[in-house]
Design a protein around this motif. Structure first.
Motif, PDB file in Angstrom:
ATOM      1  N   LEU A  29      20.825 -36.552 -47.729  1.00 57.58           N
ATOM      2  CA  LEU A  29      19.978 -35.800 -46.784  1.00 57.58           C
ATOM      3  C   LEU A  29      20.832 -34.662 -46.231  1.00 57.58           C
ATOM      4  O   LEU A  29      21.941 -34.934 -45.721  1.00 57.58           O
ATOM      5  CB  LEU A  29      19.555 -36.738 -45.638  1.00 57.58           C
ATOM      6  CG  LEU A  29      18.489 -36.347 -44.625  1.00 57.58           C
ATOM      7  CD1 LEU A  29      18.355 -37.397 -43.547  1.00 57.58           C
ATOM      8  CD2 LEU A  29      18.561 -34.979 -44.045  1.00 57.58           C
ATOM      9  N   GLY A  30      20.339 -33.439 -46.320  1.00 55.77           N
ATOM     10  CA  GLY A  30      21.080 -32.319 -45.743  1.00 55.77           C
ATOM     11  C   GLY A  30      22.504 -32.291 -46.257  1.00 55.77           C
ATOM     12  O   GLY A  30      22.749 -32.387 -47.469  1.00 55.77           O
ATOM     13  N   TRP A  97      13.075 -34.744 -48.348  1.00 58.11           N
ATOM     14  CA  TRP A  97      13.699 -33.699 -47.531  1.00 58.11           C
ATOM     15  C   TRP A  97      13.505 -32.294 -48.135  1.00 58.11           C
ATOM     16  O   TRP A  97      14.185 -31.357 -47.741  1.00 58.11           O
ATOM     17  CB  TRP A  97      15.194 -34.022 -47.321  1.00 58.11           C
ATOM     18  CG  TRP A  97      15.316 -35.355 -46.652  1.00 58.11           C
ATOM     19  CD1 TRP A  97      15.717 -36.521 -47.233  1.00 58.11           C
ATOM     20  CD2 TRP A  97      14.954 -35.685 -45.305  1.00 58.11           C
ATOM     21  NE1 TRP A  97      15.644 -37.555 -46.333  1.00 58.11           N
ATOM     22  CE2 TRP A  97      15.185 -37.069 -45.140  1.00 58.11           C
ATOM     23  CE3 TRP A  97      14.473 -34.950 -44.217  1.00 58.11           C
ATOM     24  CZ2 TRP A  97      14.930 -37.733 -43.929  1.00 58.11           C
ATOM     25  CZ3 TRP A  97      14.233 -35.605 -43.017  1.00 58.11           C
ATOM     26  CH2 TRP A  97      14.467 -36.976 -42.885  1.00 58.11           C
ATOM     27  N   SER A  99      14.344 -30.869 -50.886  1.00 53.76           N
ATOM     28  CA  SER A  99      15.635 -30.333 -51.308  1.00 53.76           C
ATOM     29  C   SER A  99      15.797 -30.573 -52.804  1.00 53.76           C
ATOM     30  O   SER A  99      14.988 -31.267 -53.421  1.00 53.76           O
ATOM     31  CB  SER A  99      16.776 -31.062 -50.589  1.00 53.76           C
ATOM     32  OG  SER A  99      16.589 -31.043 -49.196  1.00 53.76           O
ATOM     33  N   ASP A 305      13.810 -27.248 -38.687  1.00 52.56           N
ATOM     34  CA  ASP A 305      14.372 -27.815 -39.907  1.00 52.56           C
ATOM     35  C   ASP A 305      13.403 -27.860 -41.081  1.00 52.56           C
ATOM     36  O   ASP A 305      13.818 -27.932 -42.224  1.00 52.56           O
ATOM     37  CB  ASP A 305      14.816 -29.264 -39.642  1.00 52.56           C
ATOM     38  CG  ASP A 305      16.198 -29.310 -39.025  1.00 52.56           C
ATOM     39  OD1 ASP A 305      16.833 -28.245 -38.969  1.00 52.56           O
ATOM     40  OD2 ASP A 305      16.621 -30.395 -38.610  1.00 52.56           O
ATOM     41  N   LYS A 306      12.147 -27.876 -40.779  1.00 55.75           N
ATOM     42  CA  LYS A 306      11.169 -28.214 -41.823  1.00 55.75           C
ATOM     43  C   LYS A 306      11.147 -27.175 -42.964  1.00 55.75           C
ATOM     44  O   LYS A 306      11.008 -25.983 -42.729  1.00 55.75           O
ATOM     45  CB  LYS A 306       9.792 -28.309 -41.191  1.00 55.75           C
ATOM     46  CG  LYS A 306       8.899 -29.160 -42.010  1.00 55.75           C
ATOM     47  CD  LYS A 306       8.069 -30.082 -41.154  1.00 55.75           C
ATOM     48  CE  LYS A 306       7.409 -31.102 -42.018  1.00 55.75           C
ATOM     49  NZ  LYS A 306       7.588 -32.424 -41.551  1.00 55.75           N
ATOM     50  N   LEU A 319      20.302 -29.779 -42.211  1.00 52.96           N
ATOM     51  CA  LEU A 319      19.178 -30.512 -41.622  1.00 52.96           C
ATOM     52  C   LEU A 319      19.696 -31.519 -40.600  1.00 52.96           C
ATOM     53  O   LEU A 319      20.742 -32.156 -40.828  1.00 52.96           O
ATOM     54  CB  LEU A 319      18.405 -31.285 -42.695  1.00 52.96           C
ATOM     55  CG  LEU A 319      17.701 -30.484 -43.786  1.00 52.96           C
ATOM     56  CD1 LEU A 319      17.061 -31.421 -44.807  1.00 52.96           C
ATOM     57  CD2 LEU A 319      16.633 -29.582 -43.187  1.00 52.96           C
TER      58      LEU A 319
END
Ligand code: AHR
Length: 503
Positions: A29-30, A97, A99, A305-306, A319
């Motif tokens: 994530l991020g 996410w 990504s 962040d979205k 994120l």
């Protein structure tokens, strides 16, 4: 000035403190994995591409277990994408996410990193888009010594020894409509039960965690736990809890009392689990894996962040990179107090997350790694809370909160380690403007002296450690601690967290 009283008696034991209470969580994530723990071009990267400055901080933090690889991410994850030669691993869309997942890090790499930092790997299987067969496959790949297609594949990939993963999460937050594969409690529970029984045919001693609610505020909370446990009680060892806290409309009084909510959440899940136990006439007592907890400024950053554009799938975007204040660290320290207070039932917990993403450790690509304010209460509590959690008698004035009604101004927990004879006391003062003096009856400990003292406090409750000022907030001594004739006294400034050991 507020006065509170505590009585500590090592005979009143809640339960043993399981080291797994001091676990954390690494999700794809991020920038948690990429540009977090893994950055092959960083000057301090090791031969495997992992940052050694981050490894040093993780060791200092004292993390017993690490949950991996998600989180929401796991519900669309194909574990086999992340093993084998890096150059051949596929890039995939990460729907959770929005990504691109490069798969440069996967099970073998993370298992090796976990060993390097000295933490136990806790692995989550995908029950969102996948099911029993894929869970069996990753179990065989991870844990079977050799002589089968999947275990030999692991050996050929360089991991000659099995990873011997003991704790397995059966999916993630399957009660949440945002989760890939979300369905009803009954549907999820039947899949979790089938998966658990199949995994136990491989190894009956695995420790399995079934998904509870993703928060006590969920509309299905309570019913979800009951239904899931009705279907899975015989098959699993733990039910999970997740909770995140943030100030709402600057109501700091309620925010500082977040641990009250955590206490109530745990008590409710215990009550539900014990109801199912009684109805079924089962001997087993269900344990709780509180495998996501933290302060998280969800409302502040939700829209910032979205990522939603159909053409935009960045690799490792920034994120959920919350910056934590002194007040956040005090709330955080109090959440640890709540977990320890429930040590008889909460025997595993994971601070979400570890690096960059709502994390105690921050990094810059090619640059520094530093400690957020929340790093300190975690590191100190993980090191000092040993032996058993004690049941305390606490008398404290209360204050009125908007969210939880009247709550104690002072909160505390203590631990006692019979092996070393050391007692540790952890306290918070939730008042925004008043000092608290706490008088502690320690007569049943016999003659003791003060060992270590630590405090998180600052005149500016919003002070934080940032890239520009990485050491603005540090641990302090609490030099008010005094012992005389079987009584300990300690002063707690407003919005503060203190730890004291007694030898
Ligand atoms: O920790 C961040 C996210 O919070 C996790 O992916 C998810 O499980 C939870 O909603």
């Amino acid at each position: 000035m507020i006065s509170a009283r505590l009585t500590i008696d090592p005979h009143f034991v809640v339960g043993p403190i399981n080291r797994r209470l001091f676990g954390s969580f690494v999700e794809h994530l991020g920038r948690c994995v990429y540009d977090g723990i893994y950055e092959p071009t960083h000057p301090r990267a090791d031969d495997s591409g992992f940052r050694t400055d981050v490894i040093d901080l993780v060791k200092e933090l004292g993390v017993a277990t690490i949950r991996y690889p998600g989180g929401n991410f796991v519900s669309g994850y194909r574990w086999e994408d992340g093993v084998g030669p890096r150059a051949e691993r596929p890039r995939r869309l990460d729907l959770a996410w929005h990504s691109t997942e490069t798969n440069e890090v996967g099970l073998d790499d993370f298992a090796q990193w976990s060993r390097t930092v000295g933490s136990e790997l806790m692995y989550a299987v995908n029950l969102g888009t996948r099911g029993v067969q894929e869970a069996l496959d990753v179990l065989e790949y991870a844990n079977h010594r050799s002589g089968t297609a999947l275990s030999d594949q692991r050996v050929a990939n360089g991991a000659t020894e099995p990873h011997n993963v003991r704790m397995w999460c059966l999916g993630n937050e399957m009660d949440g409509p945002w989760q890939l594969g979300h369905g009803t409690a009954r549907d999820y529970a039947r899949l979790a039960s089938k998966t658990a029984r199949a995994m136990r045919q491989v190894d009956p001693d695995l420790e399995l965690v079934v998904c509870g609610s993703s928060g006590a505020q969920m509309p299905t909370f309570g019913t979800w736990e009951r239904v899931v446990l009705e279907e899975t009680y015989d098959d699993v060892d733990f039910i999970s809890c997740h909770a995140y806290y943030e100030p709402v409309d600057d109501d700091y009084g309620s925010f500082l009392a977040s641990a009250v909510d955590m206490d109530r959440f745990i008590d409710s899940v215990v009550a539900t689990a014990d109801h199912v136990k009684a109805v079924r006439g089962n001997d087993k007592t269900m344990r709780i894996s509180f495998d996501e907890w933290n302060v998280w400024y969800q409302s502040r950053y939700r829209d910032v962040d979205k990522i939603t554009s159909v053409d935009q799938w960045p690799v490792a975007p920034r994120l959920l990179e919350d910056s934590y204040s002194v007040m956040d660290a005090v709330v955080f320290g109090n959440l640890l107090i709540s977990l320890i207070r429930h040590a008889d039932r909460v025997t595993s917990a994971s601070l979400a997350q570890l690096v960059n993403v709502i994390a105690p450790i921050m990094t810059e690509p090619g640059g520094d790694a530093w400690r957020q304010t929340t790093f300190f209460p975690f590191a100190v509590t993980s090191r000092l809370a040993r032996g058993s959690a004690l049941e305390l008698k606490l008398e404290s004035p209360t204050y009125e909160t908007g969210m939880y009604g009247p709550v104690s101004v002072v909160d505390a927990v203590a631990t006692f380690d019979g092996a070393s004879g050391q007692t540790a006391v952890f306290l918070v003062n939730r008042s925004l403007d008043q000092d608290a003096t706490v008088t502690v009856d320690i007569s049943s400990l016999g003659p003791v002296s003060v060992g270590e003292t630590y405090m998180i406090h600052d005149e500016d409750i919003h002070a934080a450690n940032t890239f520009a000022d990485q050491t603005r907030v540090q641990l302090r001594d609490n030099d008010s601690v005094d012992i005389s004739s079987g009584t300990l006294t300690v002063s707690l400034p407003p919005v503060s967290w203190t730890a004291v050991t007694l030898r």
